[in-house]
Design an enzyme around this catalytic site. Structure first.
Site, PDB file in Angstrom:
ATOM      1  N   ARG B   7       2.267  12.255   7.200  1.00 27.41           N
ATOM      2  CA  ARG B   7       2.808  12.622   5.885  1.00 27.41           C
ATOM      3  C   ARG B   7       2.859  11.414   4.958  1.00 27.41           C
ATOM      4  O   ARG B   7       2.711  11.548   3.749  1.00 27.41           O
ATOM      5  CB  ARG B   7       4.180  13.267   6.024  1.00 27.41           C
ATOM      6  CG  ARG B   7       5.202  12.385   6.702  1.00 27.41           C
ATOM      7  CD  ARG B   7       6.541  13.073   6.804  1.00 27.41           C
ATOM      8  NE  ARG B   7       7.407  12.421   7.770  1.00 27.41           N
ATOM      9  CZ  ARG B   7       8.722  12.418   7.706  1.00 27.41           C
ATOM     10  NH1 ARG B   7       9.338  13.052   6.744  1.00 27.41           N
ATOM     11  NH2 ARG B   7       9.439  11.816   8.632  1.00 27.41           N
ATOM     12  N   SER B  34      10.790  14.177   2.194  1.00 28.30           N
ATOM     13  CA  SER B  34      10.111  14.553   3.438  1.00 28.30           C
ATOM     14  C   SER B  34       8.594  14.532   3.285  1.00 28.30           C
ATOM     15  O   SER B  34       7.875  14.245   4.230  1.00 28.30           O
ATOM     16  CB  SER B  34      10.535  15.963   3.872  1.00 28.30           C
ATOM     17  OG  SER B  34      11.893  15.977   4.194  1.00 28.30           O
ATOM     18  N   GLU B  55       9.333  28.629  -3.102  1.00 30.63           N
ATOM     19  CA  GLU B  55       7.939  28.325  -2.786  1.00 30.63           C
ATOM     20  C   GLU B  55       6.963  29.303  -3.437  1.00 30.63           C
ATOM     21  O   GLU B  55       5.872  28.909  -3.852  1.00 30.63           O
ATOM     22  CB  GLU B  55       7.738  28.310  -1.268  1.00 30.63           C
ATOM     23  CG  GLU B  55       8.489  27.195  -0.539  1.00 30.63           C
ATOM     24  CD  GLU B  55       9.956  27.530  -0.253  1.00 30.63           C
ATOM     25  OE1 GLU B  55      10.383  28.678  -0.524  1.00 30.63           O
ATOM     26  OE2 GLU B  55      10.682  26.648   0.241  1.00 30.63           O
ATOM     27  N   PHE B  80       6.543  26.859   5.093  1.00 32.33           N
ATOM     28  CA  PHE B  80       6.844  27.381   3.751  1.00 32.33           C
ATOM     29  C   PHE B  80       5.628  27.285   2.837  1.00 32.33           C
ATOM     30  O   PHE B  80       5.615  27.854   1.749  1.00 32.33           O
ATOM     31  CB  PHE B  80       8.039  26.635   3.155  1.00 32.33           C
ATOM     32  CG  PHE B  80       9.180  26.469   4.119  1.00 32.33           C
ATOM     33  CD1 PHE B  80       9.539  27.523   4.959  1.00 32.33           C
ATOM     34  CD2 PHE B  80       9.875  25.279   4.223  1.00 32.33           C
ATOM     35  CE1 PHE B  80      10.573  27.373   5.871  1.00 32.33           C
ATOM     36  CE2 PHE B  80      10.904  25.125   5.131  1.00 32.33           C
ATOM     37  CZ  PHE B  80      11.263  26.176   5.959  1.00 32.33           C
ATOM     38  N   HIS B 106       4.931  18.589   8.380  1.00 27.91           N
ATOM     39  CA  HIS B 106       5.779  19.103   9.459  1.00 27.91           C
ATOM     40  C   HIS B 106       5.147  20.299  10.165  1.00 27.91           C
ATOM     41  O   HIS B 106       5.832  21.246  10.564  1.00 27.91           O
ATOM     42  CB  HIS B 106       7.170  19.461   8.942  1.00 27.91           C
ATOM     43  CG  HIS B 106       7.970  18.274   8.477  1.00 27.91           C
ATOM     44  ND1 HIS B 106       7.502  17.375   7.535  1.00 27.91           N
ATOM     45  CD2 HIS B 106       9.211  17.839   8.815  1.00 27.91           C
ATOM     46  CE1 HIS B 106       8.413  16.446   7.331  1.00 27.91           C
ATOM     47  NE2 HIS B 106       9.459  16.688   8.094  1.00 27.91           N
ATOM     48  N   ASP B 114      14.181  20.439  14.622  1.00 30.53           N
ATOM     49  CA  ASP B 114      14.556  21.591  13.796  1.00 30.53           C
ATOM     50  C   ASP B 114      14.222  22.924  14.471  1.00 30.53           C
ATOM     51  O   ASP B 114      14.776  23.965  14.127  1.00 30.53           O
ATOM     52  CB  ASP B 114      13.869  21.529  12.428  1.00 30.53           C
ATOM     53  CG  ASP B 114      14.607  20.595  11.472  1.00 30.53           C
ATOM     54  OD1 ASP B 114      15.755  20.207  11.790  1.00 30.53           O
ATOM     55  OD2 ASP B 114      14.038  20.248  10.428  1.00 30.53           O
ATOM     56  N   ARG B 164       4.962  15.261  10.875  1.00 27.50           N
ATOM     57  CA  ARG B 164       6.162  14.446  10.696  1.00 27.50           C
ATOM     58  C   ARG B 164       6.216  13.189  11.565  1.00 27.50           C
ATOM     59  O   ARG B 164       6.647  12.139  11.081  1.00 27.50           O
ATOM     60  CB  ARG B 164       7.380  15.329  10.998  1.00 27.50           C
ATOM     61  CG  ARG B 164       8.689  14.562  11.042  1.00 27.50           C
ATOM     62  CD  ARG B 164       9.866  15.511  11.179  1.00 27.50           C
ATOM     63  NE  ARG B 164      11.108  14.761  11.233  1.00 27.50           N
ATOM     64  CZ  ARG B 164      11.856  14.606  12.323  1.00 27.50           C
ATOM     65  NH1 ARG B 164      11.476  15.155  13.464  1.00 27.50           N
ATOM     66  NH2 ARG B 164      12.964  13.920  12.276  1.00 27.50           N
TER      67      ARG B 164
END
Lengths: 281, 311
Positions: B7, B34, B55, B80, B106, B114, B164
Site C-alpha cells: 500500500r 490506511s 463507497e 469496499f 488490505h 480485523d 497491508r
C-alpha cells in the site's frame, strides 16, 4: 423569449415518437417518458447550452444525466429531434444491433449519452463527479440531472445528496420527476417517503417545488430560476410534479403504464390525441 | 531484505503522479492514512476528494469526473472497493467505459486481525468477470508503485489490488511496469509456478526448498490477471509439462481459475492450485493466516510435488 407554440409542437411529436417506439417492439416505458416530455423539451430546446456535435468531455457546454434510465424513449426522441443522431434510428429502439438500448448506454457511442443508467440510484453521484470536473476545469457550465421519485429509495442517492451540499457543488441542478408512482403502485403504497422537499432542505440543498411540471412556461421559468440560484454555495433540486402518462388520456393517473406498451388499437387512440406536427420518423 | 507494504508503494506512486500528471485526481472513503494517500492530499488538496464512508457515491463521482478529462484514483479497502460497490462499478464504470482506477488495499487474509468481514478473497474474480476491466495484483512495494504510475497512462477502467502487511521488497525499483506482461523470475525445467501478489515471494521461497530436493522450478510473476499473458504461461508449460498457481484469493474465480481455462483449451497439463478453498478467513497475524489457509511457501512446495507426480 421561448416560442411556446413551437415547443408544444415538439412535445406532441416527441409523444408520438415515444408511443411508436414502445409499440413497435412491444416493450419500453411510456408512462414516465410521457410525463417528462415537457421537461426534456424545455432542457434541450430552451435551457441548456449544448452542442449536438457530440463530444464525451463536453467542455464549455451544459451536460445532462438521466439517472432513471428506463425513460430512455423520451431522451432518445429528444436527442434525435435535437440533431444528435438521425431520426430514422428511433425505429431501432430495443431491437437487436441497435445503439438505442432499452436503457441508455455509452457502449455503442450513441451521441448524447455520457454514462450508462438503468440500475437505479447512480446518476446523482455521476452528475456530482461531472460537476466537480467542471469546477476543476474552470468551466462555468451547468450540470443537469433527472431522477425518479421512487428512485430516491436507493440509498446511494442520500450519500450523494449529503456530499453535494457539504462540498458546495453549486453548479448542479437536479430534478426529481415527482409523479408519485412506481412499478408496484403509488409511492405511498410501496414506501412512503414523506416530504421530499423537506428532506432535501434538511440536507442543506436549495429546493424548488414546481407543481405544474407538464407546463412548458412553468418549467422554463423554474429552470431559469434554478440557474439564478446556482453558484451560490448550494446544489439546487427541483421537485417537479408531473403526471405519468401525460398527453394520453387513458395513460394518465395510473402506474399501469410504467413499463407496458400500447397495443395497435391503443396506439391509434393515443396517436389521435397527439396529431403529427414535425413529421414521424 | 527490506520489508515494505505494498500500500505504501501505491501511496508513493500516487505522490509521483500528483507531480507528473495534472489530470490525476484522488478520492478516498475515509481511509486516507490506511491507503497512504496523505502525501497526495497534502500536496494537491484541490485534487483530493474526501467522500466519507460512502463507497457507492465515491465510485459514481469517480465515473462522472472522467467526463472532462480527469483520471480518478479511488482508494479504500479491497472489500469496499469491490463487493460493496459491484453494481456501481459494473454500470457506471465498466459498462460506461470510464477511465477510473479502483485502488484497493488490505486485500486477502493478510489484512490480519480485523478478520473475515474485511478480508475479501473474491475480488479478483468479481473484477475479472467485468468486460473492459483490467485486473492487476502486484507483488511488492516497488512493483505496486510502478503499477500505480503505469495505469494512469492506460485509458480504461483498472482494478489495482494490494495489501497491508510489510513484505519483502525484492523487485528492482527501476523496472517499468507493463500491463499484461508476465515477469519471468527464475528459469526451471520440472514445473512452472505462477503466482500473483504476496504469494510471488512465497513462490520464490518454495523454489529454494524445491531446489534442495532436486526440483527445478520456473517462477513467473503474473501481476496482471486480466488481460492474462497467455503466451508466457503456455510457453513455460510446454517446457515443464505441469503448473502450480498461487494466490491470496479464493480458488473459485482467481488466477488459478483463469489458468485452468487457458490450459483446458490449449494444453491440458497437470495443474495444482494454491488458494483459499471456499471458506472465509479469520482474525490473526498475517503470516500465521497465510500458513493456516495453505497460502505459504510450504503449501506451494506440497502442491508442486503433487503436480509433478501427476505428470
Amino acid at each position: 423569449m421561448p416560442n411556446i407554440p413551437e415547443l408544444k409542437d415538439i412535445c406532441t411529436q416527441i409523444r408520438r415518437d415515444i408511443l411508436r417506439m414502445v409499440h413497435a417492439n412491444n416493450s419500453g416505458h411510456p408512462g414516465g417518458s410521457l410525463g417528462c416530455t415537457e421537461f426534456f423539451v424545455s432542457l434541450y430546446f430552451e435551457i441548456m447550452n449544448h452542442n449536438n456535435n457530440f463530444s464525451m468531455d463536453g467542455i464549455n457546454e451544459d451536460l445532462f444525466f438521466l439517472s432513471n434510465g428506463h425513460i430512455s424513449p423520451v431522451w432518445y426522441a429528444t436527442l434525435a429531434r435535437s440533431g444528435y443522431f438521425e431520426l430514422a434510428e428511433l425505429a431501432t429502439f430495443r431491437k437487436i444491433n441497435s445503439r438505442l438500448q432499452g436503457h441508455p448506454t455509452t457502449h455503442d457511442n450513441l451521441q448524447g449519452v455520457r454514462v450508462s443508467s438503468g440500475s437505479l440510484g447512480q446518476g446523482l453521484s455521476v452528475a456530482i463527479g461531472a460537476a466537480l470536473t467542471k469546477k476543476l476545469n474552470k468551466d462555468n457550465s451547468y450540470i443537469y440531472s433527472l431522477h425518479g421519485d421512487g428512485e430516491l429509495q436507493e440509498g446511494q442517492n442520500w450519500e450523494a445528496i449529503m456530499y453535494a451540499s457539504a462540498n458546495k457543488v453549486d453548479n448542479l441542478i437536479a430534478t426529481i420527476d415527482y409523479n408519485k408512482k412506481q412499478i408496484d403502485g403509488s409511492i405511498n403504497d410501496v414506501l412512503p417517503m414523506g416530504d421530499i422537499a423537506k428532506k432535501f432542505r434538511a440536507f442543506d440543498w436549495e429546493v424548488m417545488v414546481e407543481k405544474d411540471g407538464n407546463n412548458l412556461e412553468a418549467i422554463i421559468s423554474c429552470l431559469n430560476n434554478a440557474k439564478d440560484l446556482s453558484a451560490k454555495g448550494k446544489p439546487v433540486v427541483i421537485i417537479l410534479h408531473t403526471e405519468m402518462g401525460n398527453g394520453v388520456d387513458f395513460m394518465i393517473g395510473t402506474h399501469a403504464w410504467h413499463g407496458v406498451a400500447p397495443n395497435d388499437e391503443q396506439l391509434a387512440d393515443a396517436l389521435s390525441q397527439n396529431p403529427e406536427t414535425l413529421g414521424d420518423y | 531484505m527490506e520489508l515494505k507494504d505494498t500500500r505504501s508503494g501505491f501511496g508513493a506512486g500516487l505522490t509521483q503522479l500528483g507531480k507528473s500528471n495534472p489530470n490525476v485526481v484522488a478520492l478516498c472513503a475515509d481511509l486516507t492514512g490506511s491507503l497512504k494517500m496523505n502525501d497526495f492530499k497534502a500536496n494537491h488538496p484541490e485534487r483530493f476528494f474526501q467522500v466519507g464512508v460512502a463507497e457507492a457515491n465515491m465510485i459514481g463521482i469517480a465515473a462522472g469526473m472522467t467526463i472532462g478529462g480527469k483520471i480518478p484514483f479511488t482508494g479504500t479497502f479491497a472489500n469496499f472497493s469491490t463487493s460493496r460497490v459491484y453494481d456501481q462499478i459494473r454500470q457506471s464504470v465498466a459498462y460506461s467505459e470510464k477511465n477510473v482506477k479502483i485502488c484497493a488495499s488490505h486485500a486477502g487474509v493478510t489484512l490480519g486481525e480485523d478478520g473475515a468481514t474485511h478480508q475479501v478473497l473474491e475480488d479478483i474474480g468479481m473484477m475479472k468477470m467485468l468486460p473492459n476491466m483490467v485486473v492487476i495484483n502486484p507483488c511488492d512495494y516497488n512493483q505496486t508503485k510502478a503499477a500505480t504510475i503505469a495505469i494512469a497512462d492506460y485509458i480504461g477502467p483498472v482494478y489495482l489490488r494490494f495489501g497491508r502487511p510489510k513484505v519483502p521488497n525484492f523487485t528492482p525499483a527501476d523496472r517499468k511496469f507493463e500491463i499484461g506482461k508476465a515477469v519471468h523470475l527464475q528459469d526451471g525445467t520440472d514445473v512452472t509456478i505462477v503466482a500473483t501478489g504476496h504469494l510471488v515471494w512465497e513462490a520464490l521461497q518454495a523454489a529454494k526448498t524445491l531446489a534442495n530436493d532436486g526440483i527445478s522450478a520456473e517462477i513467473i510473476n503474473i501481476h496482471t490477471i486480466k488481460p492474462l499473458d497467455k503466451k508466457a504461461i503456455l510457453t513455460s508449460v510446454s517446457k515443464t509439462k505441469c503448473i502450480v498457481t498461487a494466490e491470496e484469493h479464493m480458488l473459485n474465480g482467481g488466477l488459478g481459475d483463469s489458468i485452468a481455462q487457458l490450459l483446458g483449451r490449449n494444453n491440458p497439463a497437470p495443474l495444482e492450485m494454491v488458494g483459499v478453498n471456499d471458506t472465509f478467513g479469520e482474525s490473526g497475524p498475517p503470516m500465521q493466516l497465510l500458513e493456516k489457509y495453505g497460502l505459504d511457501a510450504k503449501a506451494i512446495v506440497a502442491a508442486t510435488k503433487k503436480v509433478i507426480a501427476r505428470k
